[in-house]
Design a protein around this motif. Sequence first.
Motif, PDB file in Angstrom:
ATOM      1  N   ILE A 155      63.328   5.309  31.091  1.00 38.77           N
ATOM      2  CA  ILE A 155      62.965   6.467  30.842  1.00 38.77           C
ATOM      3  C   ILE A 155      61.841   6.469  29.800  1.00 38.77           C
ATOM      4  CG2 ILE A 155      63.356   8.560  29.303  1.00 38.77           C
ATOM      5  CD1 ILE A 155      67.060   7.966  30.054  1.00 38.77           C
ATOM      6  N   PHE A 156      61.387   6.064  28.833  1.00 40.98           N
ATOM      7  CA  PHE A 156      60.566   5.093  28.310  1.00 40.98           C
ATOM      8  C   PHE A 156      59.344   4.917  29.138  1.00 40.98           C
ATOM      9  CE2 PHE A 156      63.154   6.957  25.568  1.00 40.98           C
ATOM     10  CZ  PHE A 156      62.801   7.778  24.402  1.00 40.98           C
ATOM     11  N   SER A 157      59.681   4.560  29.988  1.00 38.92           N
ATOM     12  CA  SER A 157      58.661   2.886  31.222  1.00 38.92           C
ATOM     13  C   SER A 157      57.627   4.282  31.970  1.00 38.92           C
ATOM     14  CB  SER A 157      59.408   2.227  32.044  1.00 38.92           C
ATOM     15  OG  SER A 157      60.601   2.838  32.760  1.00 38.92           O
ATOM     16  N   ARG A 158      58.625   5.691  32.503  1.00 42.72           N
ATOM     17  CA  ARG A 158      57.573   6.177  33.507  1.00 42.72           C
ATOM     18  C   ARG A 158      56.629   7.328  31.969  1.00 42.72           C
ATOM     19  NH1 ARG A 158      63.786   8.395  35.664  1.00 42.72           N
ATOM     20  NH2 ARG A 158      64.914   6.595  36.721  1.00 42.72           N
ATOM     21  N   LEU A 159      56.693   7.166  31.309  1.00 42.06           N
ATOM     22  CA  LEU A 159      55.306   7.560  30.877  1.00 42.06           C
ATOM     23  C   LEU A 159      54.659   7.586  31.791  1.00 42.06           C
ATOM     24  CD1 LEU A 159      56.961   7.340  26.912  1.00 42.06           C
ATOM     25  CD2 LEU A 159      56.419   9.708  28.431  1.00 42.06           C
ATOM     26  N   PRO A 160      52.838   8.340  31.324  1.00 41.55           N
ATOM     27  CA  PRO A 160      51.917   7.322  31.414  1.00 41.55           C
ATOM     28  C   PRO A 160      51.786   6.171  31.044  1.00 41.55           C
ATOM     29  CG  PRO A 160      51.635  10.226  30.787  1.00 41.55           C
ATOM     30  CD  PRO A 160      53.400   9.761  30.345  1.00 41.55           C
ATOM     31  N   GLU A 161      50.855   5.146  31.435  1.00 39.83           N
ATOM     32  CA  GLU A 161      50.662   3.909  30.885  1.00 39.83           C
ATOM     33  C   GLU A 161      50.324   3.902  29.571  1.00 39.83           C
ATOM     34  OE1 GLU A 161      51.569  -0.244  32.043  1.00 39.83           O
ATOM     35  OE2 GLU A 161      51.799   1.403  32.645  1.00 39.83           O
TER      36      GLU A 161
ATOM     37  N   GLY B 279      71.372  -4.609  14.056  1.00 37.60           N
ATOM     38  CA  GLY B 279      71.507  -3.166  13.818  1.00 37.60           C
ATOM     39  C   GLY B 279      69.972  -3.254  13.048  1.00 37.60           C
ATOM     40  N   LEU B 280      69.616  -3.480  12.271  1.00 32.78           N
ATOM     41  CA  LEU B 280      68.349  -3.380  11.619  1.00 32.78           C
ATOM     42  C   LEU B 280      67.462  -4.558  12.177  1.00 32.78           C
ATOM     43  CD1 LEU B 280      70.559  -3.447   7.944  1.00 32.78           C
ATOM     44  CD2 LEU B 280      68.799  -1.533   9.598  1.00 32.78           C
ATOM     45  N   ALA B 281      67.369  -5.340  12.575  1.00 26.06           N
ATOM     46  CA  ALA B 281      66.502  -6.279  13.120  1.00 26.06           C
ATOM     47  C   ALA B 281      66.147  -5.554  14.326  1.00 26.06           C
ATOM     48  CB  ALA B 281      67.027  -7.869  13.924  1.00 26.06           C
ATOM     49  N   THR B 282      67.057  -4.842  14.913  1.00 22.75           N
ATOM     50  CA  THR B 282      66.445  -4.157  16.299  1.00 22.75           C
ATOM     51  C   THR B 282      65.591  -3.273  15.651  1.00 22.75           C
ATOM     52  OG1 THR B 282      68.179  -5.234  17.588  1.00 22.75           O
ATOM     53  CG2 THR B 282      67.191  -3.418  18.428  1.00 22.75           C
ATOM     54  N   PHE B 283      66.150  -2.622  15.003  1.00 26.19           N
ATOM     55  CA  PHE B 283      65.559  -1.343  14.262  1.00 26.19           C
ATOM     56  C   PHE B 283      63.923  -1.587  14.263  1.00 26.19           C
ATOM     57  CE2 PHE B 283      63.866   1.609  11.018  1.00 26.19           C
ATOM     58  CZ  PHE B 283      63.926   2.697  11.956  1.00 26.19           C
ATOM     59  N   ALA B 284      63.655  -3.257  13.646  1.00 20.10           N
ATOM     60  CA  ALA B 284      62.072  -3.583  12.965  1.00 20.10           C
ATOM     61  C   ALA B 284      61.490  -3.979  13.573  1.00 20.10           C
ATOM     62  CB  ALA B 284      62.696  -4.609  11.975  1.00 20.10           C
ATOM     63  N   ILE B 285      61.643  -4.219  15.008  1.00 21.04           N
ATOM     64  CA  ILE B 285      61.346  -4.738  16.037  1.00 21.04           C
ATOM     65  C   ILE B 285      60.461  -3.079  16.392  1.00 21.04           C
ATOM     66  CG2 ILE B 285      61.040  -5.350  18.352  1.00 21.04           C
ATOM     67  CD1 ILE B 285      63.635  -6.990  18.138  1.00 21.04           C
TER      68      ILE B 285
ATOM     69  N   TRP C  22      53.404   4.204  22.201  1.00 18.43           N
ATOM     70  CA  TRP C  22      53.831   4.010  21.400  1.00 18.43           C
ATOM     71  C   TRP C  22      56.151   4.609  22.430  1.00 18.43           C
ATOM     72  CZ3 TRP C  22      57.228   8.202  23.319  1.00 18.43           C
ATOM     73  CH2 TRP C  22      56.586   9.534  23.547  1.00 18.43           C
ATOM     74  N   GLY C  23      55.455   4.209  23.530  1.00 20.85           N
ATOM     75  CA  GLY C  23      57.099   4.588  24.538  1.00 20.85           C
ATOM     76  C   GLY C  23      57.852   3.632  24.517  1.00 20.85           C
ATOM     77  N   TRP C  24      57.363   2.370  24.297  1.00 17.15           N
ATOM     78  CA  TRP C  24      58.440   1.180  24.124  1.00 17.15           C
ATOM     79  C   TRP C  24      59.042   1.351  23.001  1.00 17.15           C
ATOM     80  CZ3 TRP C  24      58.760  -3.103  20.906  1.00 17.15           C
ATOM     81  CH2 TRP C  24      56.770  -3.126  19.962  1.00 17.15           C
ATOM     82  N   ARG C  25      58.296   2.138  21.925  1.00 20.05           N
ATOM     83  CA  ARG C  25      59.106   1.612  20.756  1.00 20.05           C
ATOM     84  C   ARG C  25      60.687   1.973  20.370  1.00 20.05           C
ATOM     85  NH1 ARG C  25      55.828  -0.873  16.349  1.00 20.05           N
ATOM     86  NH2 ARG C  25      53.230  -1.020  17.423  1.00 20.05           N
ATOM     87  N   VAL C  26      60.866   3.293  20.901  1.00 19.71           N
ATOM     88  CA  VAL C  26      61.572   4.657  20.997  1.00 19.71           C
ATOM     89  C   VAL C  26      62.795   3.927  21.398  1.00 19.71           C
ATOM     90  CG1 VAL C  26      62.642   7.004  21.565  1.00 19.71           C
ATOM     91  CG2 VAL C  26      59.666   6.559  21.193  1.00 19.71           C
ATOM     92  N   PRO C  27      63.096   3.219  21.906  1.00 18.18           N
ATOM     93  CA  PRO C  27      64.316   2.384  22.258  1.00 18.18           C
ATOM     94  C   PRO C  27      64.859   1.627  21.933  1.00 18.18           C
ATOM     95  CG  PRO C  27      63.320   2.563  24.732  1.00 18.18           C
ATOM     96  CD  PRO C  27      62.560   2.568  23.079  1.00 18.18           C
TER      97      PRO C  27
END
Length: 463
Positions: free
Chosen positions: A181-187, A103-109, A193-198
């Motif tokens: 969900i976040f890939s539907r944001l404007p490109e 989990g911590l490694a994923t959060f850091a990504i 920042w959208g790809w970071r939230v997951p």
Amino acid sequence: MTVSNDSQAPAQEQHSNIWKVAAASFIGTAVEWYDFFLYGTAAALIFNRLFFPSFDPLMGTLAAFATFAVGFVARPLGGIIFGHFGDKLGRKSMLSATLMIMGLATFAIGLLPTYETLGVGAPILLVLLRILQGFGLGGEWGGAVLMAVEHAPANRRGFYGSWPQMGAPAGLLVANAVFSIFSRLPEEQFISWGWRVPFLFSVVLIGIGVFIRVSVAESPAFRAQQAAHAASKAESAPQKLPILEVLRTYPRQILLAMGARFAENGFFYIVTTFVLTYGTEQLKLEKATMLNGVLAATAVHLVAIPAFGALSDVVGRRPVYLGGAMGCALLAFPFFWLIETRSTALIVVAISLGIIAHAAMYGPQASFFSELFGTRVRYSGASLGYQLASVFAGGLSPLVATFLLSWSGGKAWPVSLYMVGLALVTLVSVYLSAETFRGHLSEPAPTAPPEGAAGSGERREVA
């Protein structure tokens, strides 16, 4: 009467706890797989642009899948280290540690600067965090499935062992749903920042998973093994390094378990990860179309895994597993034919059929592999067979498939042949393995011939 009631108490306690153990194994494993699969989805759809922008799209995808494969290389090391301590100290104590590491490694990504900001340092950091992900997951699987299998009644090990296996599609479902969900944001917003939230969302799931896992009791089989060791102090007590004992005592089982994983592991990542790249880059389909296809098929996966696990309690592990491997071989070409129609409905059908074939192997796999090894080295043995295969099968399959696609000029037939090859390795390995579903979770006879392969009608007792 008193004696009778007392003798029934352990069985009643086991029955009342098994659902709690199964649910804890499922939820904790789902969190781990969410983290792991999230990376695969991002590698297929966005990491080539963020961390390898100087390459053309296909070469950038190859580079992104190479970092994806690195996580699999680290998994055997995690399996060895956590398997050692899991066999020495217990299954439960390892599970919270693996969850925290992953989990911590994923959060850091989610906090990583991209190539545009940090240059070559960005992909290097990405690789290091992927290694940590693989290390954590390498130790996770063995502990989670053993907690379920060793708590389960003897005639239900296939079903309850499938619960941590259900964590894989659940993690994939949540990962793809959140990413979709976040890939539907404007490109521009998605890339910024959208790809970071997951990835950042992982920190919430860590807390949930750890909270659930600390409330589960240690496995009865491990407690019995430790009690017997403490009482006898026999020369047959566990060695200081269980990994050496399992390599000495069960080399055949380790190799056959590895082979049994080739179709299951490699086929899965082609069907759920490589297919995203094939659909979006080669066929120019929308990201949402491919993600939704994987999501729909993953819902089918959640139902199919426990169904096949339960079936293996009735007819045996090998027939169910062999059927799944044969299904993979038969679907290798039709899978891409259906994808190439560009029909959303047929894409869902293609991925769903692949997922069902995979579930026939993945459902009974936890109990099958666990039953191959004795209690004192079971964590090490099951983890080693499972994780070593992941390096050569699942870790390389998206990379190999992408290379074959490039080599063939965008034609899918070499990838289909590769899938058939993976299935053949598994068919041979499972055929040569022993049937285990009516054995006891005790010390097996490692050199006994496999039922069906040696022509003997007698069922042997196995771990």
